[in-house]
Design a protein around this motif. Structure first.
Motif, PDB file in Angstrom:
ATOM      1  N   GLN A  25       0.835  -1.184   0.000  1.00 33.19           N
ATOM      2  CA  GLN A  25       0.000   0.000   0.000  1.00 33.19           C
ATOM      3  C   GLN A  25       0.875   1.240   0.000  1.00 33.19           C
ATOM      4  N   CYS A  26       0.333   2.319  -0.547  1.00 38.24           N
ATOM      5  CA  CYS A  26       1.092   3.546  -0.664  1.00 38.24           C
ATOM      6  C   CYS A  26       1.502   4.025   0.731  1.00 38.24           C
ATOM      7  N   GLY A  27       2.791   4.317   0.870  1.00 41.73           N
ATOM      8  CA  GLY A  27       3.329   4.722   2.164  1.00 41.73           C
ATOM      9  C   GLY A  27       4.183   3.644   2.774  1.00 41.73           C
ATOM     10  N   ASP A  28       3.977   2.384   2.324  1.00 39.50           N
ATOM     11  CA  ASP A  28       4.822   1.293   2.797  1.00 39.50           C
ATOM     12  C   ASP A  28       6.129   1.274   2.019  1.00 39.50           C
ATOM     13  N   GLY A  29       7.121   0.637   2.574  1.00 45.63           N
ATOM     14  CA  GLY A  29       8.387   0.486   1.893  1.00 45.63           C
ATOM     15  C   GLY A  29       9.317   1.656   2.145  1.00 45.63           C
ATOM     16  N   GLU A  30      10.586   1.438   1.804  1.00 44.70           N
ATOM     17  CA  GLU A  30      11.593   2.469   2.011  1.00 44.70           C
ATOM     18  C   GLU A  30      11.988   3.094   0.681  1.00 44.70           C
TER      19      GLU A  30
END
Length: 254
Positions: A25-30
Motif C-alpha cells: 500500500q502507498c506509504g509502505d516500503g523504504e
C-alpha cells in the motif's frame, strides 16, 4: 455472537506474499530500497500499484521503470501502462511494439510514419488492417497485381510446407463482396437458374479466389480438402485457384 459480528472480526485479505513481508500500500516500503532492482524504490512502486518484487509487473518484456518513463516522440510525451501487458489493447504485447533500441523487439517506434508510436497505434504499419488481425503488423506492401514466392524444402523429408498469408484488395470496400448473399431472379433457362424462389438474398454467394501458378500440383485428396481448383492455361506452370476466407474484423472496419 451474531454472524455479522463474526465477519467483522475476520482479518482482512492480504496479497500473496512474495518477499519476506508483503508491503502493498502507498506509504509502505523504504525510498532507498529497490528489492526487484528495476530502478524504482519499493515506496514508489507501492504508490504506483506495481510490484516491488517483480521488475516487470505485467510480464510484457519491459521493466516497470521503462514503462513509467515518458517517451518524447513527435513533440509530446507518451506513457506506457506498467500494469497492462498491452497498453493500447491491440493484441500485441508492449514488448513486441517497443523497438530493440528501447528493450523491445520491433525495428522502430513508428514504421508507418503517422506520428503515433507502436504501443499506442492500433495499425502499426498503416495498411488498414488492425494489428490484432495482421499477420505482419510492422510491414505493409503497396498494391500489386502479383507476387512471386520461392519455397525450399527437402524432397526426401516427406513433410509438407504450409504457407499462411493474407491478401487485401486495393479497394477495401470489395471485401464485402464475399460476405453478401445475393438473390437471383426467377430463371429457368440461364446457366444459373432459380426455380424455387425460396426467398431474398439466399441464392448466390461470391467467394474470392486467389489464382496461383505452381510448378507442382497438389494431390487429388489435397485438392478436395483445401478446395483447390485446377484451371486450364497456356503457361508451362500449373494454374490453380484457392478459396480465400474473410477475416471478420475486416468487414467491421477493424
Amino acid at each position: 455472537m451474531a454472524e455479522s459480528d463474526t465477519a467483522s472480526t475476520a482479518p482482512a485479505a492480504r496479497p500473496a506474499q512474495i518477499g519476506p513481508e508483503a508491503i502493498r500500500q502507498c506509504g509502505d516500503g523504504e525510498g532507498s530500497v529497490d528489492v526487484d532492482g528495476d530502478g524504482l524504490s519499493d515506496a514508489t512502486e507501492n504508490c504506483l500499484g506495481t510490484s516491488p518484487y517483480e521488475a516487470d509487473t505485467d510480464h510484457d518484456g519491459l521493466s516497470d521503470k521503462a514503462e513509467i518513463t515518458p517517451l518524447n516522440f513527435g513533440g509530446q510525451n507518451w506513457y506506457s501502462d506498467p500494469l497492462s501487458a498491452d497498453t493500447n489493447h491491440d493484441g500485441l504485447p508492449d514488448g513486441t511494439e517497443w523497438p530493440t533500441s528501447a528493450g523491445g523487439t520491433a525495428a522502430s517506434w513508428d514504421p508507418d510514419g503517422d506520428g503515433v508510436p507502436n504501443p499506442w497505434d492500433a495499425d502499426n504499419d498503416g495498411d488498414g488492417v488492425a494489428d490484432r488481425d495482421d499477420l505482419s503488423p510492422f510491414s505493409a506492401m503497396t498494391p500489386q497485381a502479383s507476387l512471386n514466392l520461392r519455397l525450399w524444402s527437402q524432397p526426401s523429408s516427406g513433410e509438407y510446407v504450409y504457407l499462411t498469408f493474407q491478401v487485401r484488395p486495393a479497394n477495401p470496400d470489395h471485401l464485402r463482396y464475399g460476405a453478401v448473399r445475393l438473390d437471383w431472379p426467377h430463371d429457368e433457362d440461364g446457366t444459373i437458374r432459380d426455380l424455387e424462389d425460396a426467398g431474398p438474398n439466399d441464392d448466390v454467394v461470391i467467394y474470392p479466389l486467389l489464382e496461383v501458378l505452381a510448378n507442382t500440383l497438389p494431390t487429388e485428396t489435397e485438392t478436395a480438402y483445401y478446395q483447390i481448383t485446377h484451371l486450364p492455361n497456356t503457361d508451362p506452370r500449373d494454374q490453380i485457384s484457392i478459396s480465400l476466407y474473410l477475416v471478420p474484423a475486416a468487414l467491421a472496419g477493424g
